[in-house]
Design a protein around this motif. Structure first.
Motif, PDB file in Angstrom:
ATOM      1  N   ASP A  64      -7.079  38.315  24.732  1.00  0.00           N
ATOM      2  CA  ASP A  64      -8.106  38.922  25.595  1.00  0.00           C
ATOM      3  C   ASP A  64      -8.903  39.961  24.809  1.00  0.00           C
ATOM      4  OD1 ASP A  64      -7.316  37.395  27.695  1.00  0.00           O
ATOM      5  OD2 ASP A  64      -6.195  38.985  28.743  1.00  0.00           O
ATOM      6  N   ARG A  65      -8.221  40.694  23.924  1.00  0.00           N
ATOM      7  CA  ARG A  65      -8.939  41.669  23.090  1.00  0.00           C
ATOM      8  C   ARG A  65     -10.007  40.963  22.269  1.00  0.00           C
ATOM      9  NH1 ARG A  65      -6.048  45.755  18.899  1.00  0.00           N
ATOM     10  NH2 ARG A  65      -5.707  46.850  20.873  1.00  0.00           N
ATOM     11  N   LEU A  66      -9.611  39.867  21.627  1.00  0.00           N
ATOM     12  CA  LEU A  66     -10.564  39.152  20.778  1.00  0.00           C
ATOM     13  C   LEU A  66     -11.762  38.655  21.595  1.00  0.00           C
ATOM     14  CD1 LEU A  66     -11.448  37.899  18.104  1.00  0.00           C
ATOM     15  CD2 LEU A  66      -9.920  35.978  18.562  1.00  0.00           C
ATOM     16  N   ARG A  67     -11.477  38.076  22.765  1.00  0.00           N
ATOM     17  CA  ARG A  67     -12.583  37.579  23.596  1.00  0.00           C
ATOM     18  C   ARG A  67     -13.512  38.722  24.021  1.00  0.00           C
ATOM     19  NH1 ARG A  67      -8.788  33.355  25.115  1.00  0.00           N
ATOM     20  NH2 ARG A  67      -7.530  34.875  26.244  1.00  0.00           N
ATOM     21  N   ALA A  68     -12.906  39.869  24.348  1.00  0.00           N
ATOM     22  CA  ALA A  68     -13.720  41.016  24.771  1.00  0.00           C
ATOM     23  C   ALA A  68     -14.601  41.504  23.623  1.00  0.00           C
ATOM     24  CB  ALA A  68     -12.814  42.145  25.255  1.00  0.00           C
ATOM     25  N   LEU A  69     -14.040  41.531  22.424  1.00  0.00           N
ATOM     26  CA  LEU A  69     -14.820  41.996  21.268  1.00  0.00           C
ATOM     27  C   LEU A  69     -15.926  41.012  20.915  1.00  0.00           C
ATOM     28  CD1 LEU A  69     -11.980  43.435  18.993  1.00  0.00           C
ATOM     29  CD2 LEU A  69     -13.780  44.737  20.145  1.00  0.00           C
ATOM     30  N   LYS A  70     -15.608  39.712  21.023  1.00  0.00           N
ATOM     31  CA  LYS A  70     -16.628  38.696  20.723  1.00  0.00           C
ATOM     32  C   LYS A  70     -17.810  38.813  21.684  1.00  0.00           C
ATOM     33  CE  LYS A  70     -16.831  35.556  18.394  1.00  0.00           C
ATOM     34  NZ  LYS A  70     -17.450  35.368  17.059  1.00  0.00           N
ATOM     35  N   LYS A  71     -17.497  39.162  22.906  1.00  0.00           N
ATOM     36  CA  LYS A  71     -18.534  39.252  23.929  1.00  0.00           C
ATOM     37  C   LYS A  71     -19.530  40.378  23.614  1.00  0.00           C
ATOM     38  CE  LYS A  71     -18.621  38.757  28.934  1.00  0.00           C
ATOM     39  NZ  LYS A  71     -17.820  38.889  30.148  1.00  0.00           N
ATOM     40  N   VAL A  72     -19.007  41.530  23.173  1.00  0.00           N
ATOM     41  CA  VAL A  72     -19.910  42.662  22.930  1.00  0.00           C
ATOM     42  C   VAL A  72     -20.394  42.725  21.483  1.00  0.00           C
ATOM     43  CG1 VAL A  72     -18.949  44.045  24.816  1.00  0.00           C
ATOM     44  CG2 VAL A  72     -18.004  44.292  22.505  1.00  0.00           C
ATOM     45  N   ALA A  73     -19.768  41.941  20.586  1.00  0.00           N
ATOM     46  CA  ALA A  73     -20.207  41.915  19.184  1.00  0.00           C
ATOM     47  C   ALA A  73     -20.287  40.468  18.719  1.00  0.00           C
ATOM     48  CB  ALA A  73     -19.234  42.716  18.311  1.00  0.00           C
ATOM     49  N   PRO A  74     -21.271  39.727  19.234  1.00  0.00           N
ATOM     50  CA  PRO A  74     -21.301  38.281  18.977  1.00  0.00           C
ATOM     51  C   PRO A  74     -21.914  37.877  17.629  1.00  0.00           C
ATOM     52  CG  PRO A  74     -23.071  38.894  20.491  1.00  0.00           C
ATOM     53  CD  PRO A  74     -22.321  40.156  20.180  1.00  0.00           C
ATOM     54  N   LYS A  75     -22.625  38.811  16.977  1.00  0.00           N
ATOM     55  CA  LYS A  75     -23.416  38.390  15.816  1.00  0.00           C
ATOM     56  C   LYS A  75     -22.622  38.377  14.509  1.00  0.00           C
ATOM     57  CE  LYS A  75     -26.620  41.563  16.564  1.00  0.00           C
ATOM     58  NZ  LYS A  75     -27.860  42.364  16.607  1.00  0.00           N
TER      59      LYS A  75
END
Ligand code: MN
Length: 496
Positions: A64-75
Motif C-alpha cells: 500500500d505504501r508503494l501504491r500511495a507513493l506511485k500515485k503522488v509521484a508518478p513521473k
C-alpha cells in the motif's frame, strides 16, 4: 560526457541509515510530489529493511505504501533494494516465491530493482533478474564492494560482465560500508565503463567521510548516476546530501540542474520528520568516523556491536572482537559484510573471543562454510570446513543453493487460507517472510510498537539451557538464541 544524474534515497536508505527505518508513509507523502518534481533519475522508496519495518513497527502494508507513493509521484522511476534469493529477508526462498514477490511488486508499481547477493554469487541473482525482465521492469545488478585479497578490480569487472550477460539493464556498485576511496571509485568505474556496455550507478555512504569525494572521482571517470539523500537524512552513515553534492560539482560540465527552491522545501519538511523520529536517531550515526577504515566493517555494525557486547558483559572486549572479524572473514572465504553476512561474521567473531577461536561455531556460519548461502568469493579454510562437515554430518554443497529448495508458494497460500488470511500473491509472499506480522496486520491486532526502541538489536547470542547430551565427537551441543535485525533465531552450537 553527458550530465551525471542523481537518484534520491531519502525515502529508503536515508531513514534506514539514520532513523532505524522508521519513516512512515504519512511522513513521506507530503514530500513525494516535490521529490517527483525535481527531476531525479530515480527515487529509492522500497525494499531493504522497509518491508520488515512497515510490518513489524509501523502497522503498515508495504505494498500500500508503494501504491500511495506511485500515485503522488508518478513521473520518477521508483527503485527497490532486493536481496536476490533472500528477497527482503535473511534466508533463501524457493524460486517460485521470489518470482511471485517480484510480480506482485512490479504490479504495485515498482520500476527499478537493485538486486544484490551478500556473497556476490550471481547464481543467487539469476531468478530475480529473469523475473524482473519478464515483468518489463529495469534490473540493476549490484556489485557489493568490499576489500580483501580476493576483491580485486579484475574480480569486480568479471562480475560486471556476468551481470551484463545475465540480462541486467544497468550495473550498480554498492559500497554499503562507505569504504571506497576516490582512487578506487575512479578505477572501478573507468574499467566497468570500458568493459561493460551498460549504465553504471555508484551507491555509497558517507560513514567515513569518503562518499562525496568518491562520487566526484566516479563522475570524473564517467559514472552515469550517483545516489544522494536530503539533510538531515543525509551524510554520516547515510548518502551524501544532494545540495552538498551539487555545490561540490559547481563549475563541472556534468553537474545536473535541480531546483534549489524545491530542495530547500524538502529540507524543511525532513527537518520536521527527523524531529518526530528522534527516538530512533543517534549522534553516533550522524558523525563522520574513520574508525570504519581501520576496522573495515560497516558503521552500523560497529555501533550495534558496542551495545551487543555491553549486553553480553563483554564491553571491554570490543577491540579484541573487532580484530577477530577479519580472521572470521578470511576463514569463510572473505565474504563481504552486508546483510545478513555482517551479522553472522560479527556473532562468530564474538563467539571466538568468548569461547576460544572456533570452539563454538554458530549455525549460520556453518551454513556459509557449507555453501548453503552460495559460493564465497575466496576459498573456505579447509580445516574449518572439515570441522563443520564433521559437526553437522553434511557435505559442502557446490550447486546453486535455491536448486535444493522445493517450490513453496502454494504451501504459503494454504497456510494463509488456514489462518483466514487472503490467498493472493501479495499476502502469500509477505507471509512467507513475516508470518506473525502479516497475520497481525490483516487481523488488525498488531503488537504495540516498542515505545522508545532504538535501532533494531544487533545479533546477540544469548546462551540458553543446554538441551542435548554429548555429541558423537564428545562436544556438548548447546542452544543459543541469535538475534539478527530484531529477529530471533535459535541455533545449535557445539563445543569441540
Ligand atoms: Mn546503502
Amino acid at each position: 560526457m553527458p550530465r551525471v544524474t542523481f537518484n534520491n534515497t531519502v525515502l529508503r536508505d536515508g531513514h534506514q541509515s539514520l532513523a532505524a527505518t522508521r519513516m512512515t508513509t504519512a511522513q513521506m507523502l507530503a514530500a513525494a510530489p516535490i521529490l517527483d518534481e525535481i527531476g531525479f533519475s530515480g527515487l529509492e522508496t522500497w525494499g531493504g529493511a522497509t518491508v520488515d519495518s512497515c510490518l513489524r513497527y509501523l502497522n503498515e502494508n508495504p505494498f500500500d505504501r508503494l501504491r500511495a507513493l506511485k500515485k503522488v509521484a508518478p513521473k520518477t522511476p521508483q527503485i527497490m533494494l532486493l536481496r536476490g534469493q533472500n528477497i527482503v529477508q535473511y534466508t533463501s526462498f524457493p524460486d517460485d516465491v521470489v518470482e511471485a514477490f517480484i510480480r506482485a511488486d512490479a504490479a504495485a508499481g515498482q520500476d527499478v530493482f537493485r538486486i544484490f547477493d551478500a556473497l556476490n554469487d550471481t547464481r543467487n541473482l539469476i531468478t530475480s533478474i529473469r523475473t524482473v525482465r519478464d515483468c518489463g521492469k529495469h534490473a540493476r545488478g549490484e556489485i557489493c564492494y568490499t576489500t580483501s585479497p580476493v576483491h580485486t578490480i579484475e574480480a569486480f569487472i568479471k562480475m560486471g560482465v556476468e551481470l551484463e550477460e545475465l540480462g541486467c539493464h544497468s550495473i550498480g556498485i554498492k559500497d554499503m560500508s562507505g569504504i571506497m576511496t576516490p582512487h578506487v571509485a575512479y578505477n572501478l568505474v573507468k574499467e566497468l565503463k570500458r568493459k561493460v556496455g551498460l549504465p553504471v550507478t555508484l551507491h555509497t555512504h558517507d560513514t567515513a567521510g569518503l562518499g562525496a569525494a568518491a562520487y566526484l572521482a566516479a563522475i570524473e571517470a564517467g559514472v552515469d548516476a550517483v545516489e544522494t539523500s536530503i539533510v538531515p537524512f543525509a551524510n554520516g552513515t547515510s548518502q551524501p546530501d544532494t545540495v552538498r553534492m551539487l555545490a561540490l560539482l559547481d563549475g563541472n560540465p556534468r553537474r545536473p540542474d535541480y531546483d534549489p527552491a524545491l530542495l530547500q522545501q524538502l529540507r524543511v519538511h525532513f527537518e520536521d520528520v527527523y524531529q518526530q523520529l528522534s527516538a530512533f536517531t543517534s549522534p553516533a550515526n550522524e558523525r563522520i568516523d574513520s574508525d570504519i577504515l581501520v576496522f573495515q566493517v560497516p558503521g552500523g555494525m560497529l555501533s550495534n556491536f558496542r551495545n551487543q557486547l555491553a549486553e553480553q558483559g563483554m564491553a571491554d572486549k570490543f577491540d579484541e572482537v573487532v580484530r577477530e572479524i577479519p580472521v572470521v572473514r578470511e576463514a569463510l572465504g572473505w565474504i563481504p559484510l552486508v546483510t545478513p553476512t555482517s551479522q553472522i561474521v560479527g556473532t562468530q567473531a564474538m563467539m571466538n573471543i568468548k569461547f576460544g577461536r572456533w570452539k563454538m561455531i554458530c549455525q549460520p556460519a556453518q551454513d556459509i562454510a557449507l555453501g548453503k548461502y552460495g559460493k564465497a568469493p575466496g576459498p573456505i579454510n579447509p580445516e574449518i570446513l572439515a570441522m563443520v562437515e564433521k559437526q553437522t554430518g553434511s557435505k559442502a554443497v557446490t550447486g546453486r543453493p535455491a536448486d535444493l529448495l522445493a517450490p513453496g508458494l502454494e504451501g504459503y497460500r494454504s497456510q494463509c487460507a488456514a489462518k483466514g488470511l487472503p490467498v493472493d500473491d501479495e499476502t502469500a509472499v509477505l507471509f512467507a517472510m513475516f508470518p506473525q506480522q502479516v497475520e497481525a496486520l490483516v487481523k488488525g491486532t498488531p503488537a504495540a510498537p516498542p515505545a522508545v526502541a532504538k535501532a533494531p538489536p544487533a545479533p546477540a547470542p544469548t546462551p540458553a539451557a543446554p538441551v542435548s547430551p554429548a555429541h558423537s565427537n564428545g562436544g556438548a551441543v548447546r542452544r543459543m538464541v541469535l538475534t539478527i535485525d530484531g529477529q530471533r533465531h535459535e541455533v545449535g552450537v557445539e563445543k569441540l
